[in-house]
Design a protein around this motif. Structure first.
Motif, PDB file in Angstrom:
ATOM      1  N   ILE A   1     -24.985 -29.195 -12.338  1.00 55.11           N
ATOM      2  CA  ILE A   1     -25.610 -27.901 -12.608  1.00 55.11           C
ATOM      3  C   ILE A   1     -26.409 -27.459 -11.384  1.00 55.11           C
ATOM      4  N   TRP A   2     -26.350 -26.159 -11.095  1.00 56.57           N
ATOM      5  CA  TRP A   2     -27.145 -25.612  -9.997  1.00 56.57           C
ATOM      6  C   TRP A   2     -28.584 -25.495 -10.460  1.00 56.57           C
ATOM      7  N   VAL A   3     -29.490 -25.983  -9.622  1.00 57.12           N
ATOM      8  CA  VAL A   3     -30.915 -25.916  -9.899  1.00 57.12           C
ATOM      9  C   VAL A   3     -31.583 -25.175  -8.748  1.00 57.12           C
ATOM     10  N   ILE A   4     -32.424 -24.219  -9.103  1.00 57.21           N
ATOM     11  CA  ILE A   4     -33.238 -23.508  -8.119  1.00 57.21           C
ATOM     12  C   ILE A   4     -34.660 -24.003  -8.300  1.00 57.21           C
ATOM     13  N   GLY A   5     -35.291 -24.347  -7.202  1.00 61.30           N
ATOM     14  CA  GLY A   5     -36.655 -24.848  -7.308  1.00 61.30           C
ATOM     15  C   GLY A   5     -37.325 -24.979  -5.969  1.00 61.30           C
ATOM     16  N   GLN A   6     -38.430 -25.700  -5.962  1.00 59.93           N
ATOM     17  CA  GLN A   6     -39.199 -25.943  -4.749  1.00 59.93           C
ATOM     18  C   GLN A   6     -39.081 -27.413  -4.358  1.00 59.93           C
ATOM     19  N   SER A   7     -38.679 -27.649  -3.132  1.00 62.80           N
ATOM     20  CA  SER A   7     -38.702 -28.999  -2.597  1.00 62.80           C
ATOM     21  C   SER A   7     -40.159 -29.374  -2.368  1.00 62.80           C
ATOM     22  N   LEU A   8     -40.502 -30.629  -2.677  1.00 62.46           N
ATOM     23  CA  LEU A   8     -41.884 -31.070  -2.569  1.00 62.46           C
ATOM     24  C   LEU A   8     -42.019 -32.171  -1.524  1.00 62.46           C
ATOM     25  N   ASP A   9     -43.135 -32.140  -0.787  1.00 61.32           N
ATOM     26  CA  ASP A   9     -43.391 -33.212   0.169  1.00 61.32           C
ATOM     27  C   ASP A   9     -43.936 -34.432  -0.581  1.00 61.32           C
ATOM     28  N   PRO A  10     -44.160 -35.558   0.093  1.00 62.32           N
ATOM     29  CA  PRO A  10     -44.619 -36.771  -0.598  1.00 62.32           C
ATOM     30  C   PRO A  10     -45.938 -36.613  -1.358  1.00 62.32           C
ATOM     31  N   GLN A  11     -46.751 -35.638  -0.975  1.00 60.19           N
ATOM     32  CA  GLN A  11     -48.012 -35.390  -1.680  1.00 60.19           C
ATOM     33  C   GLN A  11     -47.854 -34.401  -2.833  1.00 60.19           C
TER      34      GLN A  11
ATOM     35  N   ILE B   1     -41.178 -31.498 -12.701  1.00 62.74           N
ATOM     36  CA  ILE B   1     -40.941 -32.143 -11.410  1.00 62.74           C
ATOM     37  C   ILE B   1     -39.994 -33.315 -11.637  1.00 62.74           C
ATOM     38  N   VAL B   2     -38.929 -33.334 -10.856  1.00 66.56           N
ATOM     39  CA  VAL B   2     -37.948 -34.416 -10.948  1.00 66.56           C
ATOM     40  C   VAL B   2     -37.784 -35.055  -9.574  1.00 66.56           C
ATOM     41  N   THR B   3     -37.506 -36.340  -9.587  1.00 66.92           N
ATOM     42  CA  THR B   3     -37.200 -37.057  -8.352  1.00 66.92           C
ATOM     43  C   THR B   3     -35.750 -37.483  -8.431  1.00 66.92           C
ATOM     44  N   LEU B   4     -34.967 -37.002  -7.501  1.00 65.59           N
ATOM     45  CA  LEU B   4     -33.532 -37.259  -7.489  1.00 65.59           C
ATOM     46  C   LEU B   4     -33.193 -38.282  -6.418  1.00 65.59           C
ATOM     47  N   ARG B   5     -32.351 -39.238  -6.785  1.00 63.44           N
ATOM     48  CA  ARG B   5     -31.833 -40.182  -5.796  1.00 63.44           C
ATOM     49  C   ARG B   5     -30.792 -39.465  -4.946  1.00 63.44           C
ATOM     50  N   LYS B   6     -30.450 -40.043  -3.821  1.00 65.30           N
ATOM     51  CA  LYS B   6     -29.532 -39.359  -2.910  1.00 65.30           C
ATOM     52  C   LYS B   6     -28.173 -39.082  -3.537  1.00 65.30           C
ATOM     53  N   ASN B   7     -27.746 -39.889  -4.509  1.00 69.83           N
ATOM     54  CA  ASN B   7     -26.447 -39.660  -5.153  1.00 69.83           C
ATOM     55  C   ASN B   7     -26.534 -38.758  -6.380  1.00 69.83           C
ATOM     56  N   ASP B   8     -27.754 -38.312  -6.724  1.00 65.82           N
ATOM     57  CA  ASP B   8     -27.938 -37.440  -7.888  1.00 65.82           C
ATOM     58  C   ASP B   8     -27.699 -35.977  -7.570  1.00 65.82           C
ATOM     59  N   TRP B   9     -27.605 -35.658  -6.286  1.00 67.38           N
ATOM     60  CA  TRP B   9     -27.367 -34.267  -5.906  1.00 67.38           C
ATOM     61  C   TRP B   9     -26.450 -34.226  -4.701  1.00 67.38           C
ATOM     62  N   ARG B  10     -25.763 -33.123  -4.557  1.00 63.83           N
ATOM     63  CA  ARG B  10     -24.752 -33.008  -3.511  1.00 63.83           C
ATOM     64  C   ARG B  10     -25.339 -32.440  -2.224  1.00 63.83           C
ATOM     65  N   CYS B  11     -24.759 -32.887  -1.133  1.00 61.44           N
ATOM     66  CA  CYS B  11     -25.050 -32.373   0.210  1.00 61.44           C
ATOM     67  C   CYS B  11     -26.440 -32.731   0.704  1.00 61.44           C
ATOM     68  N   GLY B  12     -27.068 -33.738   0.136  1.00 62.59           N
ATOM     69  CA  GLY B  12     -28.386 -34.120   0.590  1.00 62.59           C
ATOM     70  C   GLY B  12     -28.376 -35.414   1.361  1.00 62.59           C
ATOM     71  N   GLY B  13     -27.951 -36.475   0.697  1.00 68.32           N
ATOM     72  CA  GLY B  13     -27.910 -37.768   1.345  1.00 68.32           C
ATOM     73  C   GLY B  13     -29.264 -38.443   1.468  1.00 68.32           C
ATOM     74  N   TYR B  14     -30.263 -37.923   0.767  1.00 71.12           N
ATOM     75  CA  TYR B  14     -31.597 -38.519   0.764  1.00 71.12           C
ATOM     76  C   TYR B  14     -32.265 -38.177  -0.569  1.00 71.12           C
ATOM     77  N   PRO B  15     -33.277 -38.939  -0.976  1.00 68.46           N
ATOM     78  CA  PRO B  15     -33.995 -38.621  -2.214  1.00 68.46           C
ATOM     79  C   PRO B  15     -34.692 -37.260  -2.100  1.00 68.46           C
ATOM     80  N   LEU B  16     -34.826 -36.590  -3.224  1.00 65.46           N
ATOM     81  CA  LEU B  16     -35.425 -35.254  -3.240  1.00 65.46           C
ATOM     82  C   LEU B  16     -36.389 -35.139  -4.405  1.00 65.46           C
ATOM     83  N   SER B  17     -37.604 -34.724  -4.111  1.00 69.31           N
ATOM     84  CA  SER B  17     -38.571 -34.395  -5.149  1.00 69.31           C
ATOM     85  C   SER B  17     -38.543 -32.879  -5.303  1.00 69.31           C
TER      86      SER B  17
END
Length: 76
Positions: A47-57, A12-28
């Motif tokens: 790098i392209w990453v395939i995964g599951q977006s996670l909610d705050p919980q 599980i990684v937490t990405l800041r909004k500038n760590d990934w493209r086309c998001g503009g918001y943090p992503l877990s």
């Protein structure tokens, strides 16, 4: 960047909004797969990453395919 990045499935990684493209918001994200074959097109800086977006919980809310800054994954 010559060393191949290895992030095990299930990480599980937490990405800041500038760590990934086309998001503009943090992503877990729970990583399922890295697309090393496509990374070379981005000078091995992204790098392209395939995964599951996670909610705050931490519950999965859907599959995502995102272009992530390699340095962000290295430090995660």
């Amino acid at each position: 960047m010559n060393a191949r990045l290895d992030v095990p499935a299930g990480t599980i990684v937490t990405l800041r909004k500038n760590d990934w493209r086309c998001g503009g918001y943090p992503l877990s994200l729970r990583v399922e797969q890295l697309r090393h074959d496509l990374s070379r097109y981005y000078d091995n800086r992204w790098i392209w990453v395939i995964g599951q977006s996670l909610d705050p919980q931490g519950a999965p809310i859907g599959e995502v395919k995102v272009l992530v800054r390699v340095d962000a994954l290295r430090s995660a």
